[in-house]
Scaffold this motif. Structure first.
Motif, PDB file in Angstrom:
ATOM      1  N   SER A 143       4.565   8.061   5.697  1.00 56.11           N
ATOM      2  CA  SER A 143       4.557   8.386   4.271  1.00 56.11           C
ATOM      3  C   SER A 143       3.247   9.052   3.838  1.00 56.11           C
ATOM      4  O   SER A 143       3.057   9.365   2.668  1.00 56.11           O
ATOM      5  N   GLY A 144       2.339   9.260   4.814  1.00 56.33           N
ATOM      6  CA  GLY A 144       1.076   9.927   4.520  1.00 56.33           C
ATOM      7  C   GLY A 144      -0.065   8.989   4.189  1.00 56.33           C
ATOM      8  O   GLY A 144      -1.122   9.432   3.723  1.00 56.33           O
ATOM      9  N   LEU A 198      -1.591   3.627  -1.918  1.00 55.26           N
ATOM     10  CA  LEU A 198      -2.984   3.234  -1.726  1.00 55.26           C
ATOM     11  C   LEU A 198      -3.366   3.358  -0.252  1.00 55.26           C
ATOM     12  O   LEU A 198      -2.515   3.186   0.630  1.00 55.26           O
ATOM     13  N   PRO A 199      -4.627   3.625   0.045  1.00 62.42           N
ATOM     14  CA  PRO A 199      -5.095   3.491   1.435  1.00 62.42           C
ATOM     15  C   PRO A 199      -5.043   2.015   1.827  1.00 62.42           C
ATOM     16  O   PRO A 199      -4.966   1.139   0.961  1.00 62.42           O
ATOM     17  N   ALA A 219       0.832  -1.201   0.000  1.00 62.53           N
ATOM     18  CA  ALA A 219       0.000   0.000   0.000  1.00 62.53           C
ATOM     19  C   ALA A 219       0.868   1.254   0.000  1.00 62.53           C
ATOM     20  O   ALA A 219       0.573   2.237  -0.697  1.00 62.53           O
ATOM     21  N   ARG A 220       1.958   1.228   0.772  1.00 63.42           N
ATOM     22  CA  ARG A 220       2.866   2.378   0.822  1.00 63.42           C
ATOM     23  C   ARG A 220       3.528   2.606  -0.534  1.00 63.42           C
ATOM     24  O   ARG A 220       3.581   3.735  -1.029  1.00 63.42           O
ATOM     25  N   ALA A 256       5.491  -1.610  10.370  1.00 64.75           N
ATOM     26  CA  ALA A 256       5.027  -1.401   8.998  1.00 64.75           C
ATOM     27  C   ALA A 256       3.977  -0.296   8.941  1.00 64.75           C
ATOM     28  O   ALA A 256       3.988   0.552   8.034  1.00 64.75           O
ATOM     29  N   ILE A 257       3.084  -0.270   9.928  1.00 62.72           N
ATOM     30  CA  ILE A 257       2.054   0.776   9.972  1.00 62.72           C
ATOM     31  C   ILE A 257       2.683   2.135  10.231  1.00 62.72           C
ATOM     32  O   ILE A 257       2.266   3.157   9.658  1.00 62.72           O
TER      33      ILE A 257
END
Length: 286
Positions: free
Chosen positions: A192-193, A156-157, A151-152, A185-186
């Protein structure tokens, strides 16, 4: 031959009906765990496993959840082939894993991937309590960490639906390590926004509730979901106090500021779609 066929003994569920009893073929009906009313199983499935009488939310499996949320044909699964080994040589562990694979059609207790919800692309993870009670082993943690990292990288959300009895004891400390792995990871994803939405379903307990399940930018739950770390009896014995009847329910956590909202399953896709549109660059909920 036909006579033998119709006289063949069948499995039936016996249901009281006044003073008499009605025999119904097993599997045709489903009884609500809360109000005990009986409905056609197909009726419950069409209602997303929500009781039409009392609104009790019965569990959905991983693919029922995915199909209820994602635009048709848009979901792509990640890391499907990852399977657990037996690093501690725990007796009987491989046999139990194989039995759960056959029962659920899954290789592990979580499905990850990406797809579209109301046209909005998102990375996704959903836990399935049918597989080892949704317990968090090394593969579950790895798949979730990889999904967050994907996702990062793809901007992506990330949405996760949790359902777990906690850490998987057959993997010992390797299971507990997944709490820190997913949390790191979160943290990278958040820095990174990235947007993370966590939806806790029944039950979300133990190490899962104490790590990634509670780290969303939005923390939601389904009605009546059990959410907590230690069990009710252990807490009462430790504190020597009687706990409220609704302790560790989604509604209790909402009342005490630990959740942002309790969302009915029928409203889930609309709420998630609206949030994804709001957080899209330049987006609006319309």
């Amino acid at each position: 031959m036909l006579k033998d066929l119709f006289n063949k003994k069948r499995k039936y569920a016996t249901i009281p009906s006044g003073e008499s009893k009605v025999d119904i073929p097993e599997g045709l009906m489903k009884k609500c765990d809360k109000c005990y009313k009986i409905f056609y199983r197909k009726e419950m499935i069409n209602n997303l496993n929500v009781c039409p009488n009392c609104g009790h939310h019965h569990q959905l499996d991983a693919w029922e959840r995915i199909n209820s949320l994602f635009d048709e044909g848009s979901f792509t699964e990640w890391d499907q082939g990852m399977i657990a080994t037996n690093p501690l040589h725990f007796p009987g562990y491989e046999a139990k894993l194989e039995k759960d694979r056959e029962k659920t059609g899954l290789n592990e207790a979580v499905v990850t991937g990406k797809g579209d919800i109301d046209g909005q692309a998102t990375a996704f993870a959903v836990m399935d309590a049918r597989f080892r009670m949704g317990s968090m082993g090394s593969v579950v943690g790895e798949k979730i960490a990889r999904a967050i990292e994907n996702a990062r990288k793809e901007s992506l959300p990330f949405i996760i639906f949790t359902a777990s009895g906690g850490a998987r004891m057959q993997e010992g400390v390797l299971s507990l390590m997944q709490m820190s792995k997913t949390s790191v990871a979160i943290s990278r994803f958040s820095e990174s926004g990235g947007l993370m939405i966590s939806v806790m379903t029944h039950p979300t307990t133990g190490g899962v509730s104490a790590s990634f399940a509670s780290l969303g930018d939005y923390n939601f739950a389904e009605p009546g979901a059990l959410i907590g770390f230690a069990g009710r009896r252990i807490i009462e014995q430790t504190t020597r106090e009687k706990l409220p009847d609704d302790f560790q329910t989604a509604e209790f956590l909402l009342k005490h500021g630990q959740l942002d909202q309790v969302i009915h399953r029928h409203d889930m896709k609309q709420v998630l779609g609206t949030l994804l549109k709001m957080h899209q660059k330049g987006g609006s909920p319309e």
